[in-house]
Write a protein that holds these residues in place. Structure first.
Motif, PDB file in Angstrom:
ATOM      1  N   CYS A  20       0.851  -1.199   0.000  1.00 23.32           N
ATOM      2  CA  CYS A  20       0.000   0.000   0.000  1.00 23.32           C
ATOM      3  C   CYS A  20       0.884   1.246   0.000  1.00 23.32           C
ATOM      4  O   CYS A  20       0.597   2.243  -0.662  1.00 23.32           O
ATOM      5  CB  CYS A  20      -0.897   0.041   1.236  1.00 23.32           C
TER       6      CYS A  20
ATOM      7  N   CYS B 258       2.332   3.481  -2.991  1.00 26.08           N
ATOM      8  CA  CYS B 258       1.596   4.637  -3.536  1.00 26.08           C
ATOM      9  C   CYS B 258       1.157   5.619  -2.438  1.00 26.08           C
ATOM     10  O   CYS B 258       1.204   6.821  -2.645  1.00 26.08           O
ATOM     11  CB  CYS B 258       0.382   4.158  -4.314  1.00 26.08           C
ATOM     12  N   HIS B 259       0.707   5.097  -1.307  1.00 24.99           N
ATOM     13  CA  HIS B 259       0.310   5.983  -0.200  1.00 24.99           C
ATOM     14  C   HIS B 259       1.529   6.135   0.712  1.00 24.99           C
ATOM     15  O   HIS B 259       1.734   5.338   1.619  1.00 24.99           O
ATOM     16  CB  HIS B 259      -0.871   5.387   0.562  1.00 24.99           C
TER      17      HIS B 259
ATOM     18  N   ARG C  96      -6.403   7.963 -12.374  1.00 23.41           N
ATOM     19  CA  ARG C  96      -6.785   8.629 -11.117  1.00 23.41           C
ATOM     20  C   ARG C  96      -5.551   8.836 -10.246  1.00 23.41           C
ATOM     21  O   ARG C  96      -4.656   7.988 -10.206  1.00 23.41           O
ATOM     22  CB  ARG C  96      -7.797   7.764 -10.351  1.00 23.41           C
TER      23      ARG C  96
ATOM     24  N   MET D 267     -13.136   6.623  -2.028  1.00 29.70           N
ATOM     25  CA  MET D 267     -12.788   6.770  -3.453  1.00 29.70           C
ATOM     26  C   MET D 267     -13.458   8.029  -4.018  1.00 29.70           C
ATOM     27  O   MET D 267     -14.504   8.456  -3.538  1.00 29.70           O
ATOM     28  CB  MET D 267     -13.177   5.581  -4.334  1.00 29.70           C
ATOM     29  N   SER D 268     -12.847   8.578  -5.076  1.00 32.07           N
ATOM     30  CA  SER D 268     -13.329   9.841  -5.628  1.00 32.07           C
ATOM     31  C   SER D 268     -14.743   9.717  -6.207  1.00 32.07           C
ATOM     32  O   SER D 268     -15.452  10.710  -6.331  1.00 32.07           O
ATOM     33  CB  SER D 268     -12.371  10.358  -6.699  1.00 32.07           C
TER      34      SER D 268
ATOM     35  N   ARG E  88     -17.104   4.546  -4.748  1.00 32.30           N
ATOM     36  CA  ARG E  88     -17.520   3.187  -5.109  1.00 32.30           C
ATOM     37  C   ARG E  88     -17.164   2.121  -4.081  1.00 32.30           C
ATOM     38  O   ARG E  88     -17.681   1.007  -4.157  1.00 32.30           O
ATOM     39  CB  ARG E  88     -16.964   2.781  -6.473  1.00 32.30           C
TER      40      ARG E  88
ATOM     41  N   GLN F 280     -12.178  -2.111   0.274  1.00 32.92           N
ATOM     42  CA  GLN F 280     -11.285  -1.278  -0.524  1.00 32.92           C
ATOM     43  C   GLN F 280      -9.868  -1.868  -0.496  1.00 32.92           C
ATOM     44  O   GLN F 280      -9.209  -1.968  -1.531  1.00 32.92           O
ATOM     45  CB  GLN F 280     -11.292   0.160   0.012  1.00 32.92           C
TER      46      GLN F 280
ATOM     47  N   LYS G  78     -16.611  12.999  -5.433  1.00 25.40           N
ATOM     48  CA  LYS G  78     -16.650  13.252  -3.988  1.00 25.40           C
ATOM     49  C   LYS G  78     -16.048  14.620  -3.696  1.00 25.40           C
ATOM     50  O   LYS G  78     -14.974  14.954  -4.212  1.00 25.40           O
ATOM     51  CB  LYS G  78     -15.845  12.174  -3.254  1.00 25.40           C
TER      52      LYS G  78
END
Ligand code: HEC
Ligand code: HEC
Length: 367
Positions: free
Chosen positions: A49, A52-53, A121, A137-138, A141, A148, A305
């Motif tokens: 994870c 990217c984060h 995204r 999520m933007s 979803r 998630q 969002k």
């Protein structure tokens, strides 16, 4: 007498012990989640994870991507210009990944049988929002942080061994523990909702007024705009002023900031078909229709969002597709959008001057 005391004493020890052990278990869970978030690969493509984060911000900036050597695990699969390809211009320029969004049964892409839309995204931060925002999520979803995480491990990390429910709960618990904004931490701990900073310089105070002024509700001739969509304690929901102008319910979480309409950040427009209940088909063309792909409602086209603005100054780039690289680009976009509303849609007083931009920029630095 002594026996009774002993009984109560034992009982309160038991209660105390239970409370403590729950806390210890909670801390254990969070610690396990932290390890999984940073290290677990489940025999996948080597990404975690945290690929990217990032540790610093929970998000990923363009600068961070370009500091990585070209053999880093980030550069593969959905980071490529086309899924699985071997050129990486897009991720180096925008820090976006190709996300596969399953289409609502009433939606299809014109001329294509595909049941997913592949869309670039950006990586939003998992800090501050995970604990306090149920919309994930933007396009909203994801039904829960657990599902998630499962989806992220399968999609981004291409895992070949499944995480357990405990693993998913641990990652969710860790994400929810990451609250870095003191006002939000205080809100969780004491129930006192965060207050917007007052600002100390004249410029910050003007920026605050532009940010918070909920006209036309307060009848104030000074224009305020941001609060229409960025209101409530998290600055992520629509206000009474937005209700008066756009007729949408107070507290709405999905709306358009005209990012797809103006094709901010480029992208390839495609035509999407929406089937109504009576079978009629309406079409719309967009680089990314956002929420509409999830709800199947064409009225949600290009809505995303509304994200929190707390700490946003530290998590550039901005918008669902990283269409704005920094706060200046973001405010240039809002200026273009507000001026469009004034001149083309025809709502007087909506425009935004360069002075407004500088003021609001100074104010955003305080959040
Ligand atoms: C390859 C990069 C990448 C990896 C690896 C990755 N993510 Fe993400 N993450 C993204 C992108 C891109 C989005 C935005 C997707 C969207 O809005 O459609 C996202 C969104 C999220 C969100 C939603 C945040 C919000 O504000 O709505 C959460 C939570 C999240 N990721 C958690 C995780 C977890 C947990 C893992 C590991 C299991 C993970 N991510 C691995 C790229 C990544
Ligand atoms: C009509 C509703 C609306 C108004 C008015 C509005 N916003 Fe937004 N804002 C949004 C939406 C929706 C998004 C997400 C758009 C996207 O991802 O495409 C967003 C995103 C943002 C982001 C990016 C946050 C991030 O983490 O990516 C910032 C910063 C922001 N807005 C600041 C402002 C400021 C400052 C103003 C006033 C000048 C303002 N907004 C006015 C709806 C609005």
């Amino acid at each position: 007498m002594r026996a009774t005391n002993g009984f109560w004493l034992n009982l309160s020890f038991a209660v105390l012990y239970t409370v403590l052990s729950v806390e210890v278990q909670g801390d254990d869970l969070v610690e396990r989640g932290a390890k999984l978030f940073a290290g677990a690969t489940f025999r996948g493509n080597g990404r975690t994870c945290q690929t990217c984060h990032t540790k610093a911000t929970g998000a990923l900036s363009i600068e961070q991507v370009n500091l990585l050597p070209s053999h880093d695990v980030l550069f593969q699969h959905d980071a490529a210009d086309v899924m699985g390809g071997n050129t990486f211009e897009r991720v180096r320029q925008n820090a976006t990944f190709l996300v596969e969004v399953p289409l609502h049964e009433n939606v299809s892409i014109a001329g294509s049988g595909s049941r997913v839309a592949v869309l670039p995204r950006g990586v939003p931060t998992v800090f501050n929002s995970s604990a306090l925002d149920p919309v994930i999520m933007s396009d909203g979803r994801a039904p829960s942080l657990q599902l998630q995480a499962l989806d992220a491990w399968m999609g981004h990390s291409q895992i070949t061994k499944l995480p357990t429910d405990d693993d998913l709960n641990a990652v969710a618990a860790w994400e929810q523990s990451k609250v870095t904004v003191p006002a939000l931490r205080r809100w969780i701990d004491t129930g006192v909702a965060p207050e917007l900073p007052k600002g100390s310089t004249l410029q910050q105070k003007r920026g605050r007024l532009f940010f918070t002024d909920d006209n036309p509700v307060n009848g104030n001739p000074i224009k305020g705009r941001c609060v229409h969509c960025h209101s409530g304690p998290m600055l992520n929901a629509t206000s009474a002023g937005a209700n008066a102008i756009f007729g949408i319910p107070v507290g709405t979480r999905f709306f358009s900031a005209f990012v797809s309409e103006f094709q901010l950040g480029g992208g390839t427009p495609r035509t999407f078909e929406f089937k109504a209940a009576d079978g009629t088909i309406s079409t719309m063309t967009s680089t990314d229709p956002g929420r509409a792909l999830i709800t199947g409602q064409i009225t949600d086209a290009n809505a995303f969002k509304i994200p929190t603005l707390w700490n946003a100054r530290q998590t550039a780039p901005y918008f669902h597709n990283n269409g704005a690289k920094n706060l200046d680009e973001l405010l240039n976009h809002y200026q273009q959008y507000f001026n469009f509303v004034e001149t083309v849609v025809g709502i007087p007083g909506f425009g935004m001057t360069d002075q407004d931009k500088a003021d609001i920029r100074a104010y955003l630095e305080l959040l």
